[in-house]
Scaffold this motif. Sequence first.
Motif, short mmCIF file in Angstrom:
data_model
loop_
_atom_site.label_atom_id
_atom_site.label_comp_id
_atom_site.label_asym_id
_atom_site.label_seq_id
_atom_site.Cartn_x
_atom_site.Cartn_y
_atom_site.Cartn_z
N PHE A 163 126.23 -22.88 56.99
CA PHE A 163 125.40 -22.78 58.19
C PHE A 163 123.95 -22.53 57.81
CE2 PHE A 163 129.71 -21.35 58.99
CZ PHE A 163 130.10 -22.26 59.97
N GLU A 164 123.11 -23.50 58.10
CA GLU A 164 121.69 -23.43 57.76
C GLU A 164 120.95 -22.60 58.81
OE1 GLU A 164 120.57 -27.69 57.01
OE2 GLU A 164 122.74 -27.85 57.18
N TYR A 165 120.00 -21.80 58.33
CA TYR A 165 119.26 -20.98 59.29
C TYR A 165 117.76 -21.00 59.07
CZ TYR A 165 119.12 -17.33 55.63
OH TYR A 165 118.91 -16.62 54.47
N GLU A 166 117.28 -21.68 58.04
CA GLU A 166 115.84 -21.73 57.82
C GLU A 166 115.49 -23.05 57.18
OE1 GLU A 166 112.89 -19.35 54.96
OE2 GLU A 166 113.75 -18.10 56.55
N GLY A 167 114.63 -23.82 57.79
CA GLY A 167 114.24 -25.11 57.25
C GLY A 167 113.24 -25.77 58.18
N ARG A 168 113.00 -27.03 57.96
CA ARG A 168 112.00 -27.75 58.74
C ARG A 168 112.65 -28.72 59.72
NH1 ARG A 168 107.68 -29.51 54.00
NH2 ARG A 168 107.15 -27.39 53.29
N GLY A 169 112.08 -28.82 60.90
CA GLY A 169 112.45 -29.87 61.84
C GLY A 169 113.78 -29.71 62.54
N ASN A 170 114.38 -28.53 62.49
CA ASN A 170 115.66 -28.38 63.17
C ASN A 170 115.86 -26.93 63.57
OD1 ASN A 170 118.08 -29.11 64.25
ND2 ASN A 170 119.10 -29.56 62.31
N PRO A 172 118.15 -23.46 63.86
CA PRO A 172 119.17 -22.85 63.01
C PRO A 172 120.56 -23.10 63.58
CG PRO A 172 118.03 -21.18 64.30
CD PRO A 172 117.27 -22.45 64.51
N ASP A 173 121.57 -23.03 62.71
CA ASP A 173 122.96 -23.25 63.14
C ASP A 173 123.52 -22.07 63.91
OD1 ASP A 173 122.84 -25.65 61.87
OD2 ASP A 173 124.31 -25.20 60.32
N LEU A 174 123.04 -20.86 63.60
CA LEU A 174 123.56 -19.64 64.21
C LEU A 174 122.42 -18.75 64.68
CD1 LEU A 174 126.32 -18.70 61.57
CD2 LEU A 174 126.71 -19.70 63.82
N SER A 175 122.70 -17.95 65.68
CA SER A 175 121.71 -16.98 66.13
C SER A 175 121.53 -15.90 65.07
CB SER A 175 122.17 -16.33 67.45
OG SER A 175 123.32 -15.53 67.21
N ALA A 176 120.45 -15.15 65.18
CA ALA A 176 120.18 -14.09 64.21
C ALA A 176 121.31 -13.05 64.20
CB ALA A 176 118.84 -13.43 64.52
N ALA A 177 121.81 -12.71 65.39
CA ALA A 177 122.90 -11.73 65.47
C ALA A 177 124.17 -12.27 64.83
CB ALA A 177 123.16 -11.37 66.93
N ALA A 178 124.47 -13.56 65.07
CA ALA A 178 125.66 -14.16 64.48
C ALA A 178 125.56 -14.22 62.96
CB ALA A 178 125.88 -15.55 65.06
N LEU A 179 124.37 -14.48 62.45
CA LEU A 179 124.17 -14.51 61.00
C LEU A 179 124.51 -13.17 60.37
CD1 LEU A 179 120.85 -16.56 60.77
CD2 LEU A 179 123.03 -17.21 59.73
N GLU A 180 124.04 -12.12 61.00
CA GLU A 180 124.31 -10.78 60.46
C GLU A 180 125.80 -10.46 60.50
OE1 GLU A 180 122.23 -8.77 58.81
OE2 GLU A 180 120.96 -10.54 58.97
N GLU A 181 126.45 -10.83 61.58
CA GLU A 181 127.89 -10.57 61.69
C GLU A 181 128.66 -11.39 60.66
OE1 GLU A 181 129.07 -11.25 65.69
OE2 GLU A 181 127.81 -9.65 66.52
N ALA A 182 128.25 -12.64 60.45
CA ALA A 182 128.93 -13.49 59.47
C ALA A 182 128.78 -12.93 58.06
CB ALA A 182 128.37 -14.91 59.55
N ARG A 183 127.59 -12.45 57.74
CA ARG A 183 127.38 -11.85 56.42
C ARG A 183 128.28 -10.63 56.24
NH1 ARG A 183 121.70 -12.65 57.93
NH2 ARG A 183 120.82 -14.42 56.75
N ALA A 184 128.38 -9.82 57.28
CA ALA A 184 129.21 -8.62 57.20
C ALA A 184 130.69 -8.97 57.05
CB ALA A 184 129.00 -7.76 58.46
N GLU A 185 131.07 -10.18 57.51
CA GLU A 185 132.48 -10.60 57.45
C GLU A 185 132.79 -11.43 56.20
OE1 GLU A 185 132.97 -12.55 61.18
OE2 GLU A 185 132.80 -10.69 62.35
N GLY A 186 131.82 -11.55 55.27
CA GLY A 186 132.13 -12.19 54.00
C GLY A 186 131.36 -13.44 53.65
N ALA A 187 130.53 -13.96 54.56
CA ALA A 187 129.73 -15.13 54.24
C ALA A 187 128.66 -14.76 53.22
CB ALA A 187 129.08 -15.69 55.50
N VAL A 188 128.34 -15.70 52.32
CA VAL A 188 127.36 -15.42 51.26
C VAL A 188 126.14 -16.31 51.42
CG1 VAL A 188 129.14 -14.66 49.65
CG2 VAL A 188 128.46 -17.08 49.68
N GLU A 189 125.02 -15.86 50.86
CA GLU A 189 123.78 -16.63 50.91
C GLU A 189 123.82 -17.77 49.90
OE1 GLU A 189 121.07 -16.19 52.89
OE2 GLU A 189 122.04 -14.53 53.97
N VAL A 190 123.36 -18.96 50.32
CA VAL A 190 123.26 -20.11 49.42
C VAL A 190 121.98 -20.88 49.73
CG1 VAL A 190 125.76 -20.38 49.09
CG2 VAL A 190 124.60 -21.61 50.96
#
Length: 340
Positions: A163-170, A172-190
């Motif tokens: 799920f992309e959240y920072e880039g040009r011309g589009n 983000p795939d998830l809201s800021a709150a959802a990103l934080e919850e996903a990270r807490a549930e095991g998603a990793v930064e790539v």
Amino acid sequence: MTFLAGLLAIEIKAGAPNNGRGEDNVAMVKSTRVGNQTYPYVSAQALRRWWRDSLPTDESRSPVYRSGKGTNQQAYTAGRGDRFLDDDLFGYMIAEKSESYNRDTVLAVGTAVAVAPRVITRDFGTMNRGFEIGANPVIHEHQHYTADVASPVLLDLPRVGTFEYEGRGNRPDLSAAALEEARAEGAVEVEFRDTKAIQLPLVERRRRVAVLLRTLAQLRGGAKQSLHYGERSPALFVVAPMKGGNNPFTRVIAAEAGLTVVDTGVLREEITAWADELDGPVLLGWAPGFLREKRELAREELAELIADGTVRFEHPRVLLRGLAEEIERGEHDVWFEDAV
């Protein structure tokens, strides 16, 4: 980086699986004109709906919300691809006053157009059950057709569970709150395709693709099932893992004298031309009884490619379920990696 690219065909027998807007009190099927010929079709939206609705009953679906009134309405899902397989693979768009975010679909599906032109049948019916003697019946009409419809498909494997959240011309795939919850549930930064993203564990990404493939193997759905029930799982498909997003198999299924044919010569030449992009065997799923005489002939014509493993030729359900098992076992993990 690998895509599953190909073409699937569904056999429609006296069916009306996807209806258009009615005219003069007649229920119309969707069709398009090419020159002076008519080609019935199933819209990509309908085909994706069948696929989504055919997911296993124990697979959680994203809830749907509706807002607004009259013509100023919108409907949207939870927009949580991190939690729901259908949001991840089929995509969504959330447009709110505070923020907007969307998921470009990971699963691309084309319109399933009839392989050969068809004359659409207009069926006439009446309702007079329980009417008094001599009363005029209520007349109703609708269309149906018999055709093999074919749709291109493309699955972007590295984007599954990414799920992309920072880039040009589009957005983000998830809201800021959802990103934080996903990270807490095991998603990793790539770092993904020049953007920042989070990614679910590989075991979950494998599982989601396997569920999608098994679901296609038992696809069901369509309109007017009470009158025109029919099998909707693929009668035939050609699918292969490709290193890029090209789909060289869209011309393998063609029409000849008004009938559907599988052109093994085209398939052979495309395999040769795209050999450097193929990332595994070409899967040719062909249900017994569909184009009965041509099936064994095609097996003979492709015998050399089948023998050396370039082509796998089997029942569509067997091939799809087999590929799902290979993916779940981790045999194709390289397909989920993005190009460096």
